[in-house]
Scaffold this motif. Structure first.
Motif, PDB file in Angstrom:
ATOM      1  N   LEU A 145       0.792  -1.316  -0.058  1.00 49.23           N
ATOM      2  CA  LEU A 145      -0.051  -0.194  -0.034  1.00 49.23           C
ATOM      3  C   LEU A 145       1.024   1.178   0.060  1.00 49.23           C
ATOM      4  O   LEU A 145       1.992   1.248   0.411  1.00 49.23           O
ATOM      5  CB  LEU A 145      -0.710  -0.036   1.165  1.00 49.23           C
ATOM      6  CG  LEU A 145      -1.894  -1.113   1.554  1.00 49.23           C
ATOM      7  CD1 LEU A 145      -2.762  -0.966   2.724  1.00 49.23           C
ATOM      8  CD2 LEU A 145      -2.819  -1.222   0.196  1.00 49.23           C
ATOM      9  N   LYS A 148      -0.772   7.017   1.977  1.00 46.29           N
ATOM     10  CA  LYS A 148      -1.987   7.381   2.202  1.00 46.29           C
ATOM     11  C   LYS A 148      -3.018   6.171   2.456  1.00 46.29           C
ATOM     12  O   LYS A 148      -3.802   6.117   3.230  1.00 46.29           O
ATOM     13  CB  LYS A 148      -2.342   8.204   1.246  1.00 46.29           C
ATOM     14  CG  LYS A 148      -1.579   9.500   0.575  1.00 46.29           C
ATOM     15  CD  LYS A 148      -1.782  10.502   2.039  1.00 46.29           C
ATOM     16  CE  LYS A 148      -1.120  11.889   1.443  1.00 46.29           C
ATOM     17  NZ  LYS A 148      -0.058  12.470   2.294  1.00 46.29           N
ATOM     18  N   GLU A 149      -2.736   5.249   1.440  1.00 41.16           N
ATOM     19  CA  GLU A 149      -3.867   4.106   1.572  1.00 41.16           C
ATOM     20  C   GLU A 149      -3.541   3.234   2.947  1.00 41.16           C
ATOM     21  O   GLU A 149      -4.590   2.960   3.257  1.00 41.16           O
ATOM     22  CB  GLU A 149      -3.510   2.979   0.334  1.00 41.16           C
ATOM     23  CG  GLU A 149      -3.638   3.622  -0.921  1.00 41.16           C
ATOM     24  CD  GLU A 149      -3.116   2.679  -2.139  1.00 41.16           C
ATOM     25  OE1 GLU A 149      -3.534   2.994  -3.324  1.00 41.16           O
ATOM     26  OE2 GLU A 149      -2.184   1.947  -1.884  1.00 41.16           O
ATOM     27  N   HIS A 202      -8.578   7.241  -3.726  1.00 46.70           N
ATOM     28  CA  HIS A 202      -7.680   6.127  -2.883  1.00 46.70           C
ATOM     29  C   HIS A 202      -8.245   5.241  -2.198  1.00 46.70           C
ATOM     30  O   HIS A 202      -7.879   4.009  -2.244  1.00 46.70           O
ATOM     31  CB  HIS A 202      -7.149   7.226  -1.745  1.00 46.70           C
ATOM     32  CG  HIS A 202      -5.841   8.028  -2.281  1.00 46.70           C
ATOM     33  ND1 HIS A 202      -6.055   9.252  -2.864  1.00 46.70           N
ATOM     34  CD2 HIS A 202      -4.512   7.990  -2.032  1.00 46.70           C
ATOM     35  CE1 HIS A 202      -4.783   9.667  -3.347  1.00 46.70           C
ATOM     36  NE2 HIS A 202      -3.670   8.908  -2.541  1.00 46.70           N
ATOM     37  N   ILE A 203      -9.611   5.480  -2.031  1.00 47.76           N
ATOM     38  CA  ILE A 203     -10.272   4.133  -1.407  1.00 47.76           C
ATOM     39  C   ILE A 203     -10.573   3.222  -2.463  1.00 47.76           C
ATOM     40  O   ILE A 203     -10.803   2.054  -2.138  1.00 47.76           O
ATOM     41  CB  ILE A 203     -11.525   4.636  -0.664  1.00 47.76           C
ATOM     42  CG1 ILE A 203     -11.122   5.312   0.861  1.00 47.76           C
ATOM     43  CG2 ILE A 203     -12.622   3.643  -0.413  1.00 47.76           C
ATOM     44  CD1 ILE A 203     -12.463   5.791   1.550  1.00 47.76           C
ATOM     45  N   ARG A 230      -8.689   2.542  -5.165  1.00 48.47           N
ATOM     46  CA  ARG A 230      -7.601   1.550  -5.093  1.00 48.47           C
ATOM     47  C   ARG A 230      -7.311   0.812  -4.114  1.00 48.47           C
ATOM     48  O   ARG A 230      -6.952  -0.514  -4.203  1.00 48.47           O
ATOM     49  CB  ARG A 230      -6.289   2.683  -5.484  1.00 48.47           C
ATOM     50  CG  ARG A 230      -6.273   3.599  -6.583  1.00 48.47           C
ATOM     51  CD  ARG A 230      -5.253   4.738  -6.666  1.00 48.47           C
ATOM     52  NE  ARG A 230      -5.182   5.445  -7.809  1.00 48.47           N
ATOM     53  CZ  ARG A 230      -4.563   6.601  -7.785  1.00 48.47           C
ATOM     54  NH1 ARG A 230      -3.761   7.004  -6.862  1.00 48.47           N
ATOM     55  NH2 ARG A 230      -4.673   7.600  -8.739  1.00 48.47           N
ATOM     56  N   LEU A 231      -7.683   1.090  -2.819  1.00 45.11           N
ATOM     57  CA  LEU A 231      -7.294   0.411  -1.659  1.00 45.11           C
ATOM     58  C   LEU A 231      -8.326  -0.834  -1.752  1.00 45.11           C
ATOM     59  O   LEU A 231      -7.943  -1.938  -1.503  1.00 45.11           O
ATOM     60  CB  LEU A 231      -7.709   1.276  -0.442  1.00 45.11           C
ATOM     61  CG  LEU A 231      -7.566   0.538   0.882  1.00 45.11           C
ATOM     62  CD1 LEU A 231      -6.292  -0.049   0.963  1.00 45.11           C
ATOM     63  CD2 LEU A 231      -8.116   1.477   2.081  1.00 45.11           C
ATOM     64  N   LYS A 241      -6.875  -3.436  -4.145  1.00 46.26           N
ATOM     65  CA  LYS A 241      -5.884  -4.058  -3.709  1.00 46.26           C
ATOM     66  C   LYS A 241      -6.150  -5.020  -2.593  1.00 46.26           C
ATOM     67  O   LYS A 241      -5.390  -6.326  -2.461  1.00 46.26           O
ATOM     68  CB  LYS A 241      -4.653  -3.245  -2.961  1.00 46.26           C
ATOM     69  CG  LYS A 241      -3.878  -2.241  -4.095  1.00 46.26           C
ATOM     70  CD  LYS A 241      -2.902  -1.232  -3.624  1.00 46.26           C
ATOM     71  CE  LYS A 241      -2.307  -0.498  -4.357  1.00 46.26           C
ATOM     72  NZ  LYS A 241      -1.208   0.416  -3.722  1.00 46.26           N
TER      73      LYS A 241
END
Length: 227
Positions: free
Chosen positions: A157, A160-161, A200-201, A203-204, A207
């Motif tokens: 990560l 920020k993540e 960002h969320i 992308r999180l 992952k």
């Protein structure tokens, strides 16, 4: 071992005395306030949890919680006690930083169990730094090494993540607004759009794969990590 101090805030004096007696019997130290105004005068970082009634004469519990979080900047766990139990009221409570929500009438055993659960869940702040880890099912977050392990596999990560994920997992079921994330995660950045949080969320979640479903969007309020 020093007893953990709890602040009970309710305008029903009899209920306060009952909660005080029973929680002290469980080994806690308990302070009482019969109004939000009185509570704001005595609250301190020594209090490890607040049991807070929503509907009181004068200032409401919701307003008090907002002052505790935004004006006093105290991150003390809050459990709301209220006769209201509609979804909107619960969402309002969680968006203001509530850690749990107990509708009246309730049993004293239930309150005691919820208090212990919240204190245990938020107890990471009291752990030695070398042991600061958070576990949520198959997810393990190491707050020292900044590593994230999911199903025994490392998840890479960005800074920020990692901070977004750890913020939510530390307080499961609590709703964080986009502004909350910008304040907590983008502390050293200049002007940042709220849309950046959504990116960002997204992308999180990707992952985290299937585990990403635990990050839930509450329309109009923000995001939370649901167990």
């Amino acid at each position: 071992m020093e007893r953990k101090k709890i602040l009970v805030v309710d305008d029903e004096e009899d209920l306060c005395e009952i909660l005080q007696f029973n929680l002290e019997s469980e080994g806690f130290a308990v302070d009482i306030a019969n109004s939000a105004e009185q509570a704001l005068k005595i609250i301190s970082e020594a209090h490890k949890l607040i049991l807070l009634d929503v509907m009181m004469e004068g200032m409401s519990g919701f307003k008090m919680a907002e002052k505790v979080r935004k004006e006093m900047h105290l991150n003390i766990p809050i459990i709301f006690l209220t006769a209201k139990d509609t979804e909107n009221d619960m969402l309002t409570g969680f968006s203001l930083g509530a850690d749990d929500y107990i509708p009246k009438p309730f049993s004293i055993k239930e309150v005691s169990a919820r208090v212990k659960a919240v204190l245990k869940r938020t107890g990471n702040q009291d752990l030695p730094e070398t042991k600061q880890t958070i576990e949520a099912g198959e997810l393990i977050i190491d707050l020292v090494s900044k590593n994230v392990i999911l199903k025994d596999q490392p998840i890479l990560l960005t800074k920020k993540e990692f901070e977004i994920l750890s913020t939510m997992v530390k307080s499961p079921n609590r709703i964080f607004s986009r502004e909350d994330f910008l304040t907590r995660v983008w502390t050293d950045d200049g002007y940042v759009l709220e849309r950046t949080v959504d990116v960002h969320i997204t992308r999180l979640r990707k992952k985290l794969g299937d585990f990403g479903k635990h990050i839930v969007n509450r329309s109009g309020y923000g995001y939370c990590f649901e167990i």
